[in-house]
Design a protein around this motif. Structure first.
Motif: not given
Length: 441
Positions: A65, A335, A339
């Motif tokens: 990311t 995020a 993940y």
């Protein structure tokens, strides 16, 4: 990174005095910076295998990311240190902690609500895992990243020597426990073995923790939801009473539970099983590496818990990703949660021999055998998905667990106590706890 975060006045209370104090959307107005470094706290021993596993997960996240993460491992006084940070208005962005901490952290205003539409792979979560992240108000405050559930460990060599089958019912389990206690399964000519290893100490509520695997399989409960966010005591119900009577008989009548169980937490109970003093143990998968070394993997087997009067429900536990209130990088928080539960993150989390962040995957697209080919892990994964049940996310589960543990412990320690009377006293205490937390109904 300097943070200014409004958490709510109630947070200045004692770290252990968990009340119904709540706050609004703490830090909702914090200026956002999607490039800001994320601060992550994980509840594990600094420098140990758990921290190293977290660092591996974070490294994968950063590569995938571009977000940067600073990891802090804390084991001792984790909640106290989190409270101190809250009082300073400097909460970490992300906390990886036990799923049972959701109620406490939410009631103190530490967590922000999670919008699942912003969390990648949230649609792939196992249903009971996803639900474990909901608060008492039905909103999402945690994202599970790891799970575990209880299965039955059996001394396979003992069972085969006595020419007995794997138990599939409670009657079978009781019969096998009796055989292990009375028929000299280790062949040393002495009656020094027992059927079931059980940690029944009051310490940290272990007696209640262990008994839940039997209580729920009988259709009983500690507390029962009567409506949205409302509960009543349930230990005097017919199902709960029968579960307690049956379990108590293992110790008081059949005498198949290891001596001293009422004073033992998990470390001495683990030793009881691996030292060959007990032939069965209900426990999660995390002890398999230890028992493989100390006992030998060919000498014991892992099987689903035998079916009780209702079903084979067992206690599910695990870890959750908590997105803390007031973060300056909510995009980064989202995020990371996505993940951690992605197929990539789950597989990476399962890697490692000495330590990992994921025990059992919570992403239903992930097959545990892709990383761990040992079929015993699949047994555990199947048990979790078919029969695992989490404790409810009430404002504070600890006093419920501790109070019930004290009663279970007393009934197992003193076989002369009147079971009905003790359970009625317990329900009265539970009613008071529910009232104090504002969830009685």
């Amino acid at each position: 990174m300097q943070r200014t975060r409004w958490i709510g006045a109630g947070l200045l209370a004692s770290a252990l005095a968990l009340t119904s104090c709540t706050s609004g959307p703490a830090g909702a107005d914090a200026k956002q910076d999607a490039t800001a470094e994320l601060e992550l706290w994980t509840r594990t021993t600094p420098g140990g295998p758990g921290e190293k596993a977290t660092l591996r997960l974070v490294e994968g996240f950063e590569k995938a990311t571009g977000h940067k993460v600073k990891v802090t491992a804390i084991f001792d006084d984790f909640e106290t240190k989190l409270q101190q940070r809250a009082a300073q208005r400097q909460l970490p962005d992300i906390v990886m902690n036990d799923v049972t901490q959701l109620g406490a952290m939410h009631s103190q205003g530490l967590l922000r609500e999670i919008d699942l539409s912003r969390i990648d792979s949230s649609g792939d979560l196992v249903e009971q895992g996803l639900n474990s992240g909901k608060g008492i108000d039905g909103k999402q405050y945690g994202i599970p990243y790891s799970a575990q559930a209880g299965a039955l460990l059996i001394r396979k060599d003992w069972r085969e020597k006595l020419k007995l089958e794997v138990p599939t019912t409670w009657d079978d389990l009781a019969a096998l426990a009796t055989a292990f206690t009375t028929r000299d399964p280790d062949g040393n000519g002495k009656q020094d073995t027992y059927g079931l290893a059980a940690p029944l100490s009051t310490k940290r509520g272990y007696a209640s923790w262990y008994f839940s695997n039997f209580l729920w399989a009988a259709g009983g409960d500690f507390i029962t939801e009567t409506g949205p966010g409302r509960y009543k005591p349930s230990m005097t119900s017919k199902e709960s009473t029968e579960a307690m009577r049956w379990f108590r008989a293992l110790g008081c009548e059949r005498k198949v539970v290891q001596p001293g169980a009422v004073t033992m937490d998990t470390p001495p109970t683990n030793e009881t099983f691996e030292a060959g003093r007990a032939g069965m143990f209900v426990v999660g998968p995390y002890l398999m590496p230890r028992f493989d070394k100390s006992l030998g993997k060919d000498r014991y087997e892992v099987v689903p818990m035998p079916r009780g009067p209702k079903d084979a429900t067992v206690l599910a536990e695990g870890g959750s990703v908590y997105l803390m209130a007031g973060s300056e990088n909510r995009a980064g928080q989202d995020a990371f949660a996505g993940y951690a539960i992605s197929a990539e993150g789950q597989k990476l989390g399962m890697e490692g021999v000495d330590g990992s962040t994921v025990q059992l995957p919570v992403n239903k697209t992930v097959d545990v055998t892709e990383v761990r080919p040992d079929p015993r892990w699949k047994t555990y994964a199947d048990v979790y998905r078919s029969s695992g049940r989490y404790a409810p996310s009430i404002p504070n589960w600890t006093p419920v667990r501790q109070t019930t543990a004290e009663t279970v412990n007393a009934l197992m320690a003193d076989c002369s106590l009147d079971l009905g009377e003790k359970l009625r006293e317990l329900d009265t205490k539970l009613a008071g706890i529910l009232q104090e937390q504002g969830i009685a109904g």
